[in-house]
Design an enzyme around this catalytic site. Structure first.
Site, PDB file in Angstrom:
ATOM      1  N   ARG A 146       0.810  -1.234   0.000  1.00  0.00           N
ATOM      2  CA  ARG A 146       0.000   0.000   0.000  1.00  0.00           C
ATOM      3  C   ARG A 146       0.838   1.277   0.000  1.00  0.00           C
ATOM      4  NH1 ARG A 146      -3.793  -2.702   3.943  1.00  0.00           N
ATOM      5  NH2 ARG A 146      -5.369  -3.673   2.629  1.00  0.00           N
ATOM      6  N   LYS A 158       3.834  11.308 -11.822  1.00  0.00           N
ATOM      7  CA  LYS A 158       3.035  10.415 -12.668  1.00  0.00           C
ATOM      8  C   LYS A 158       3.802   9.117 -12.894  1.00  0.00           C
ATOM      9  CE  LYS A 158       0.105  13.346 -15.587  1.00  0.00           C
ATOM     10  NZ  LYS A 158      -0.181  13.703 -16.988  1.00  0.00           N
ATOM     11  N   GLU A 183      11.162  16.762 -25.445  1.00  0.00           N
ATOM     12  CA  GLU A 183      10.474  17.321 -24.267  1.00  0.00           C
ATOM     13  C   GLU A 183      11.014  18.711 -23.920  1.00  0.00           C
ATOM     14  OE1 GLU A 183       7.833  16.293 -22.911  1.00  0.00           O
ATOM     15  OE2 GLU A 183       7.673  14.133 -23.283  1.00  0.00           O
ATOM     16  N   LYS A 186       8.748  22.349 -15.312  1.00  0.00           N
ATOM     17  CA  LYS A 186       7.761  21.301 -15.017  1.00  0.00           C
ATOM     18  C   LYS A 186       7.366  21.313 -13.545  1.00  0.00           C
ATOM     19  CE  LYS A 186       6.276  16.625 -15.624  1.00  0.00           C
ATOM     20  NZ  LYS A 186       6.428  15.324 -16.297  1.00  0.00           N
ATOM     21  N   GLU A 220      -3.586  17.513 -12.346  1.00  0.00           N
ATOM     22  CA  GLU A 220      -3.959  17.789 -13.736  1.00  0.00           C
ATOM     23  C   GLU A 220      -5.429  18.168 -13.906  1.00  0.00           C
ATOM     24  OE1 GLU A 220      -3.562  15.497 -17.901  1.00  0.00           O
ATOM     25  OE2 GLU A 220      -1.764  15.399 -16.699  1.00  0.00           O
ATOM     26  N   ARG A 279      -1.641  21.920 -15.735  1.00  0.00           N
ATOM     27  CA  ARG A 279      -0.741  20.784 -15.978  1.00  0.00           C
ATOM     28  C   ARG A 279      -1.055  20.116 -17.320  1.00  0.00           C
ATOM     29  NH1 ARG A 279       1.436  15.970 -11.880  1.00  0.00           N
ATOM     30  NH2 ARG A 279       2.836  15.065 -13.420  1.00  0.00           N
ATOM     31  N   ASN A 281       0.876  18.297 -21.938  1.00  0.00           N
ATOM     32  CA  ASN A 281       0.501  17.278 -22.917  1.00  0.00           C
ATOM     33  C   ASN A 281       0.636  17.760 -24.358  1.00  0.00           C
ATOM     34  OD1 ASN A 281      -0.252  15.207 -21.047  1.00  0.00           O
ATOM     35  ND2 ASN A 281      -2.126  16.336 -20.613  1.00  0.00           N
ATOM     36  N   HIS A 298       1.298  15.332 -27.106  1.00  0.00           N
ATOM     37  CA  HIS A 298       1.135  13.992 -26.552  1.00  0.00           C
ATOM     38  C   HIS A 298      -0.166  13.306 -26.973  1.00  0.00           C
ATOM     39  CE1 HIS A 298       4.562  15.215 -24.238  1.00  0.00           C
ATOM     40  NE2 HIS A 298       4.589  14.087 -23.556  1.00  0.00           N
ATOM     41  N   HIS A 341       0.917   9.958 -28.264  1.00  0.00           N
ATOM     42  CA  HIS A 341       0.637   8.711 -27.552  1.00  0.00           C
ATOM     43  C   HIS A 341      -0.180   7.748 -28.406  1.00  0.00           C
ATOM     44  CE1 HIS A 341       1.373  10.033 -23.088  1.00  0.00           C
ATOM     45  NE2 HIS A 341       2.479   9.790 -23.763  1.00  0.00           N
ATOM     46  N   HIS A 369       9.481   7.649 -27.636  1.00  0.00           N
ATOM     47  CA  HIS A 369       8.592   8.679 -27.093  1.00  0.00           C
ATOM     48  C   HIS A 369       8.880  10.030 -27.739  1.00  0.00           C
ATOM     49  CE1 HIS A 369       5.943  10.647 -24.248  1.00  0.00           C
ATOM     50  NE2 HIS A 369       6.905  11.505 -23.955  1.00  0.00           N
TER      51      HIS A 369
END
Length: 339
Positions: free
Chosen positions: A108, A130, A172, A214, A224, A228, A232, A235, A239, A249
């Site tokens: 956990r 993330k 990036e 960032k 997000e 935020r 993207n 992306h 993606h 990527h």
């Protein structure tokens, strides 16, 4: 070494810029730590990793899946890892994603820190909490947002990075410049990848500048809900085609930024599309690809950013200013057909 600490919703994260791998022992003891890395890095840095409990994974995005997570958990159990154990992700974006995800679910939740070894991980993937894995062609479909305790930046680790990985990371960097930093965009125009690879001080400043861009965005919007989403840029389409065509990527995001810039031209009267394309090309990144629009749209329909019949697309008003533009899925489908 320069230490900067930032407070997120449930965690303080310490960033150690221009540090050395050896500093890790001051952050966590060898008895408490388990380092997760891949075969390439383990082979290249055997001496550094000597004496540390280490889990070694196969390299590559294709292994960023639940089966790998299960294997890591099995090895943690075999090592006797408990709630006092600290996981350390030593690698690029795939390793930090997997390590952060496992740390979030093992017993956990246990502590995690990262030593990013690629430009992409240093400026983007390791920052912001993330963590997740892919499900088939769907990128990062399963995961969580949970901040690491520390990030340790050892720029000497980049020496063994192949050219393609430098290009991957600079996608990036260019993204950050496009959405948040016109002055950095100009700096990138005036320099070359070869110069950044050669000049350690110039590179260190660039990496820290990108990390801070960032970090500041994430501090304002950790989960997000608002700004935020700007991160993207490139992306959404990126993606959708990344795993579909086995692109890196950076390559996928570069193509995504190209198409987003062209969309910005038509929808936001953006005048800098040619400059964006020229900069991506200058840093060795692809800007066009022949892709199946129907298949890409089908993948995009499962995108986490989709909200009912629309999706938040990131466009540019000008270089250095990204905007969140809700677009109807039918609009995007029509735009994709034109590509």
């Amino acid at each position: 070494m320069q230490k900067k600490t930032f407070s997120f919703s449930t965690k303080q994260t310490a960033f150690y810029f221009d540090a050395e791998f050896a500093h890790l022992e001051k952050l966590v003891s060898k008895e408490k730590a388990v380092i997760v890395t891949d075969e390439h890095l383990f082979t290249a840095h055997k001496r550094k990793l000597k004496g540390w409990n280490t889990i070694v994974l196969k390299p590559g995005e294709q292994f960023k899946v639940q089966q790998t997570v299960d294997m890591v958990i099995d090895q943690l159990l075999a090592l006797g890892a408990d709630r006092q154990t600290v996981l350390v992700g030593f690698g690029g974006g795939v390793i930090t994603d997997i390590t952060g995800y496992v740390a979030g679910i093992y017993m956990r939740g246990i502590e995690v820190g990262f030593i990013p070894t690629s430009v992409l991980a240093m400026v983007d993937a390791a920052i912001g909490g993330k963590n997740g894995i892919d499900v088939g062609v769907y990128k990062n479909m399963v995961g969580l947002i949970r901040q690491p305790s520390f990030l340790l930046y050892d720029y000497s680790l980049l020496k063994t990075l192949p050219l393609a990985e430098w290009q991957n990371g600079f996608a990036e960097v260019i993204k950050h410049a496009c959405i948040k930093d016109a002055a950095m965009f100009e700096e990138l125009q005036n320099n070359t990848l070869a110069k950044y690879r050669r000049d350690k001080d110039l590179l260190a400043k660039l990496i820290q500048r990108n990390a801070l861009i960032k970090i500041k965005v994430v501090l304002k919007d950790e989960f997000e809900k608002a700004d935020r989403k700007l991160l993207n840029f490139g992306h959404t389409l990126g993606h959708a085609i990344e795993n579909m065509y086995e692109l890196s990527h950076g390559q996928a995001i570069s193509i995504g930024m190209t198409y987003a810039s062209v969309m910005s031209q038509h929808l936001k009267f953006f005048k800098g599309a040619d400059q964006v394309v020229a900069l991506l090309t200058k840093y060795g990144l692809p800007t066009v690809v022949s892709f199946d629009a129907k298949k890409a749209f089908k993948v995009l329909m499962k995108d986490k950013k989709k909200e009912n019949v629309s999706i938040n697309y990131i466009l540019l008003e000008k270089i250095g200013k990204g905007v969140i533009q809700p677009l109807l899925l039918v609009q995007i489908q029509d735009i994709f057909k034109k590509f």
